[in-house]
Design a protein around this motif. Structure first.
Motif, PDB file in Angstrom:
ATOM      1  N   GLN A   1       0.827  -1.205   0.000  1.00 23.41           N
ATOM      2  CA  GLN A   1       0.000   0.000   0.000  1.00 23.41           C
ATOM      3  C   GLN A   1       0.865   1.260   0.000  1.00 23.41           C
ATOM      4  N   LEU A   2       1.919   1.280   0.795  1.00 25.82           N
ATOM      5  CA  LEU A   2       2.783   2.457   0.834  1.00 25.82           C
ATOM      6  C   LEU A   2       3.545   2.618  -0.469  1.00 25.82           C
ATOM      7  N   MET A   3       3.995   1.516  -1.052  1.00 24.96           N
ATOM      8  CA  MET A   3       4.691   1.596  -2.340  1.00 24.96           C
ATOM      9  C   MET A   3       3.762   2.154  -3.412  1.00 24.96           C
ATOM     10  N   SER A   4       2.520   1.676  -3.438  1.00 29.85           N
ATOM     11  CA  SER A   4       1.558   2.143  -4.437  1.00 29.85           C
ATOM     12  C   SER A   4       1.257   3.622  -4.282  1.00 29.85           C
ATOM     13  N   ALA A   5       1.346   4.115  -3.033  1.00 31.27           N
ATOM     14  CA  ALA A   5       1.072   5.530  -2.770  1.00 31.27           C
ATOM     15  C   ALA A   5       2.314   6.400  -2.934  1.00 31.27           C
ATOM     16  N   GLY A   6       3.422   5.795  -3.362  1.00 35.24           N
ATOM     17  CA  GLY A   6       4.640   6.560  -3.589  1.00 35.24           C
ATOM     18  C   GLY A   6       5.452   6.812  -2.345  1.00 35.24           C
ATOM     19  N   GLY A   7       5.228   6.023  -1.293  1.00 40.19           N
ATOM     20  CA  GLY A   7       5.940   6.232  -0.036  1.00 40.19           C
ATOM     21  C   GLY A   7       7.325   5.613  -0.026  1.00 40.19           C
TER      22      GLY A   7
END
Length: 307
Positions: free
Chosen positions: A255-261
């Motif tokens: 989820q964080l990767m998908s949000a650019g985190g």
């Protein structure tokens, strides 16, 4: 699952020692009995604080906290202890907090949040949030949010809630966290009977926090229930491979990767839930704790060591 092959002899020694003081069927006991057994186990594994570390117990706007420091720290680690939201307190992770303080040079504020079932959700989150706000104001320093197991959930919940409300959170470090993943698949099934934590125990702790059915859209209860994973601080996830909670971190990482985190996930092979207590007796656990401490120090200096 062939745990005899996955788990090495040192770790099995740790598991056996835990079993001597903590019953396999502990969740079938009364809350008072569970806490008495857990507290005794914590005492059995407690290690003396490093001599350079000083402590004081304080009230963070009504929430009991323990402040650890050595020298003149420039960063504050907020530590939220594990224990299924039912067990633990300032005593249970005292030596872990002291060693993080000594190894990083940062102050540590350990939070004695209210426990279930006497205090239902969102009591534990409310205390975590109150203590974090207090520490940011009281010490006037940037924060690193750290927690293990249930405490990892609280650290992440604070990070989500803090967006737009509190400045100065530099990072979050979540150690075998419970984040609200799907307990009908993945590691919850693969490791349903893992040593140290079973799927049935996960279900018990999930239910005991609530009056009625657990919420399904409340990131204060389970961070994976959030609909927005953007603008979160740099995040390190550390899991034990032989743990039903493992895939919560995998899903949160996605989820964080998908949000650019900015996020990194370390899955420790052959380790089990609660292995921080084995950091002085098991080589794999010792190395993992060193990785965690080094990461906390680096993240406090706004360095990202995973490029």
């Amino acid at each position: 699952m062939d745990y005899e092959k996955l788990i090495d002899a040192e770790t099995w020694g740790f598991i056996r020692k835990i079993s001597e003081s903590y019953a396999d069927d502990a969740v079938d006991l009364s809350i008072q009995e569970q806490r008495a057994i857990y507290d005794a186990m914590c005492r059995d594994f407690h290690v003396a604080r490093p001599a350079i570390v000083q402590t004081e117990d304080l009230s963070a706007n009504g929430v009991p906290v323990r402040h650890y420091w050595a020298g003149d720290p420039t960063r504050t680690v907020m530590y939220f202890h594990g224990g299924g939201f039912v067990l633990g307190g300032l005593h249970s992770h005292d030596d872990i907090c002291a060693e993080i303080c000594a190894q990083t040079g940062y102050r540590v504020v350990s939070v004695d949040y209210r426990l279930a079932p006497e205090n239902k959700h969102p009591a534990s989150f409310d205390d975590a949030w109150t203590a974090t706000q207090w520490a940011a104001d009281h010490f006037e320093s940037s924060l690193i949010l750290v927690g293990d197991s249930a405490g990892g959930s609280l650290a992440a919940a604070v990070a989500h809630h803090a967006r737009g409300r509190l400045k100065g959170i530099l990072a979050q470090v979540l150690i075998y966290p419970v984040l609200g993943g799907d307990m009908s698949k993945g590691s919850y099934i693969e490791h349903a009977q893992a040593p140290m934590l079973t799927r049935d125990e996960c279900l018990y702790y999930h239910q005991v926090r609530c009056n009625g059915s657990p919420p399904t859209d409340d990131p204060r209860f389970a961070p994976l229930q959030d609909s927005d994973f953007s603008s979160l601080p740099p995040t390190l996830l550390v899991t034990a491979d032989c743990d039903p909670l493992r895939d919560d971190a995998r899903d949160y990482h996605e989820q964080l990767m998908s949000a650019g985190g900015q996020v990194h996930w370390i899955n420790e092979p052959g380790l089990v839930h609660g292995y921080l207590r084995a950091r002085h007796s098991v080589g794999r656990a010792r190395q993992s704790f060193e990785r965690i401490s080094v990461a906390i120090e680096a993240l406090g200096q706004q360095l990202w060591p995973y490029e």
